[in-house]
Write an enzyme that holds these catalytic residues in place. Structure first.
Site, short mmCIF file in Angstrom:
data_model
loop_
_atom_site.label_atom_id
_atom_site.label_comp_id
_atom_site.label_asym_id
_atom_site.label_seq_id
_atom_site.Cartn_x
_atom_site.Cartn_y
_atom_site.Cartn_z
N LYS A 278 0.86 -1.18 0.00
CA LYS A 278 0.00 0.00 0.00
C LYS A 278 0.89 1.22 0.00
O LYS A 278 2.03 1.17 0.48
CB LYS A 278 -0.90 0.01 1.24
CG LYS A 278 -2.20 0.73 1.04
CD LYS A 278 -3.18 -0.10 0.25
CE LYS A 278 -4.48 0.62 0.00
NZ LYS A 278 -5.49 -0.30 -0.51
P1 NAD Z 1 -13.00 7.36 -3.12
O1 NAD Z 1 -12.00 8.39 -2.80
O2 NAD Z 1 -13.44 7.17 -4.53
O3 NAD Z 1 -14.32 7.57 -2.23
C1 NAD Z 1 -14.27 7.71 -0.86
C2 NAD Z 1 -15.63 8.18 -0.37
O4 NAD Z 1 -15.60 8.25 1.07
C3 NAD Z 1 -15.98 9.60 -0.84
O5 NAD Z 1 -17.36 9.67 -1.09
C4 NAD Z 1 -15.61 10.46 0.35
O6 NAD Z 1 -16.32 11.69 0.40
C5 NAD Z 1 -16.04 9.54 1.47
N1 NAD Z 1 -15.45 9.91 2.77
C6 NAD Z 1 -14.22 10.36 3.03
N2 NAD Z 1 -14.09 10.63 4.34
C7 NAD Z 1 -15.28 10.31 4.91
C8 NAD Z 1 -15.78 10.35 6.23
N3 NAD Z 1 -15.01 10.78 7.24
N4 NAD Z 1 -17.05 9.94 6.44
C9 NAD Z 1 -17.83 9.51 5.41
N5 NAD Z 1 -17.40 9.45 4.15
C10 NAD Z 1 -16.14 9.84 3.90
O7 NAD Z 1 -12.39 5.98 -2.53
P2 NAD Z 1 -12.79 4.49 -2.93
O8 NAD Z 1 -11.83 4.03 -3.96
O9 NAD Z 1 -14.25 4.41 -3.16
O10 NAD Z 1 -12.39 3.71 -1.59
C11 NAD Z 1 -13.30 3.62 -0.49
C12 NAD Z 1 -12.84 2.51 0.45
O11 NAD Z 1 -12.78 1.27 -0.28
C13 NAD Z 1 -11.44 2.69 1.04
O12 NAD Z 1 -11.42 2.12 2.33
C14 NAD Z 1 -10.56 1.86 0.13
O13 NAD Z 1 -9.37 1.44 0.76
C15 NAD Z 1 -11.50 0.69 -0.14
N6 NAD Z 1 -11.18 -0.07 -1.35
C16 NAD Z 1 -11.12 0.55 -2.57
C17 NAD Z 1 -10.84 -0.20 -3.70
C18 NAD Z 1 -10.83 0.40 -5.08
O14 NAD Z 1 -10.73 -0.36 -6.05
N7 NAD Z 1 -10.98 1.70 -5.23
C19 NAD Z 1 -10.56 -1.58 -3.59
C20 NAD Z 1 -10.63 -2.17 -2.32
C21 NAD Z 1 -10.95 -1.41 -1.22
#
Ligand code: NAD
Length: 421
Positions: A109
């Protein structure tokens, strides 16, 4: 610095999860240090010329957890709260997730401590290129491959791919995954994590004899993962009753118009000013809503000892990494009324399709979206079946079953390779 890293709440949490499972698997103490702690951790300084002419300095991190079965693989996060300890925990979770899903990767990461929402596109581009440059001695298509995560996206990956390729002198699309299709990205990668979450939610509803049609879904985080999961579940006939982002949430017990929400966020960047679709709620209220499925899809450590008793969901689908603290988990494992789809299983769709993208790039031979999705569902189904079967057979909590399967595979690989020299 090392103390700060070792004491970071996310890192402590990942270590506690590991220790519990290592005890269950009776992994000898001598082998625990090898399978638990990261192999490599890098901290770099990233000087960036800002639009006002000033130079700002950002801290960047990359942790490669283990390299026993192939290159390391994992996302890159841009967020103000990123620390080395958090990145190390996320790298450990990636290792267990890849092993559980049968992927030939160790976990990694990366992150940069910054607020991407307050930076211009040119500033983000300069920061991304400089971070990539600093990482060049430590990454490569057979060493470490990055992907998008919180605060990063396809464009970030395109800049990384370009910076690395300019250094090498020829295009190297396989240096990152989650890049645009026009640059060798995979069809279906952007949607893969959310699509996988929706698939596993449906499978679990089916297992619990609950109908997908009309099931009530609440989602914290409406970014890549949360919005795609919402869209997919909406298509299956579920009712998305609440969504939120960092500005707060919106709730409508009759169901929200998910496509209209996605259009709104695309235009306005966040949900903060949205009115007229439902009632405004806080992120805390969203977690406590009466619903069938609760999907945390934002940050770590959202479900805590303080709020876990107030969850009113039948299924907790952990789309985010590490959304439940160890203390909350200790309570949750006693609650027979909540079925947990643990993060290492629930959000594995992303890294599975990242693996497909890497394979396609290495072969310069590309698959259709239907082929990608079909392979994704088959791989997820295998992992889901293995975890539910193992949990049932050994009377284990779902998280323990998932982690035991993942950690055991890594321990086995390390044992077979032996200790060098
Ligand atoms: P992103 O940046 O596209 O979206 C994140 C979302 O969370 C946004 O809507 C943001 O406004 C919101 N957010 C941020 N802080 C917040 C808070 N304090 N309270 C509520 N909402 C909040 O990110 P993503 O890619 O959708 O990732 C989201 C989660 O999924 C993370 O934990 C990431 O590690 C995990 N994840 C992502 C992927 C991927 O392929 N993108 C894969 C596996 C896991």
């Amino acid at each position: 610095m090392l103390d700060e890293f070792m004491q970071s709440p996310a890192f402590v949490m990942a270590c506690q999860q590991y220790d519990r499972v290592a005890d269950y698997l009776s992994i000898p103490q001598g082998e625990r240090v090898r399978t638990k702690f990261p192999r490599r951790a890098f901290i770099v300084s990233i000087p960036v010329r800002m639009d006002d002419g000033q130079t700002a300095m950002f801290a960047g991190y990359r942790v490669q957890h283990h390299l026993s079965v192939g290159p390391t693989k994992g996302g890159l996060r841009y967020h103000p709260a990123v620390t080395l300890g958090e990145v190390a925990a996320l790298a450990m979770w990636m290792s267990w997730k890849c092993a559980l899903s049968g992927l030939p990767y160790g976990g990694a990461k990366g992150g940069v401590t910054c607020d991407p929402r307050k930076m211009s596109i040119p500033e983000l581009e300069r920061m991304t290129r400089r971070f990539t440059q600093e990482m060049i001695p430590f990454i490569g298509p057979h060493i470490d491959v990055m992907a998008p995560d919180l605060g990063t996206n396809e464009q970030t990956m395109a800049w990384m791919m370009d910076t690395y390729s300019m250094h090498v002198g020829n295009p190297v699309p396989q240096i990152v995954t989650g890049k645009p299709v026009a640059l060798g990205g995979s069809a279906g990668r952007r949607e893969a994590t959310g699509r996988g979450v929706a698939y596993l939610v449906n499978r679990t509803l089916e297992n619990l004899n609950m109908a997908s049609e009309g099931s009530r879904i609440a989602i914290q985080g409406f970014g890549n993962v949360g919005s795609v999961a919402a869209q997919q579940l909406h298509r299956f006939g579920a009712k998305v009753i609440a969504v939120s982002d960092y500005t707060g949430g919106i709730y409508n017990p009759q169901g929200l118009d998910v496509n209209a929400l996605i259009d709104y966020v695309e235009k306005h960047k966040h949900l903060g000013e949205l009115r007229g679709m439902g009632d405004r709620i806080t992120n805390e209220q969203l977690l406590e809503l009466e619903c069938d499925v609760l999907i945390p899809a934002a940050l770590e450590r959202q479900i805590t000892a303080q709020n876990v008793g107030k969850l009113h969901c039948r299924i907790l689908a952990e789309a985010a990494n590490g959304p439940t603290t160890v203390e909350a988990d200790d309570i949750l494992r006693q609650r027979a009324d909540v079925f947990v789809i643990p993060d290492v299983l629930c959000n594995a769709g992303g890294v599975i399709v990242s693996y497909f993208e890497w394979v396609q790039d290495l072969q310069s031979f590309f698959w259709s979206e239907a082929e990608v999705n079909d392979k994704l569902y088959r791989q997820l189904e295998t992992a889901y079946h293995q975890v539910t079967h193992f949990a049932k057979k050994h009377n284990l909590y779902m998280r323990d079953a998932a982690l035991a399967l993942g950690i055991n595979k890594i321990a086995e690989a390390k044992k077979l390779r032996g200790l060098f020299p």
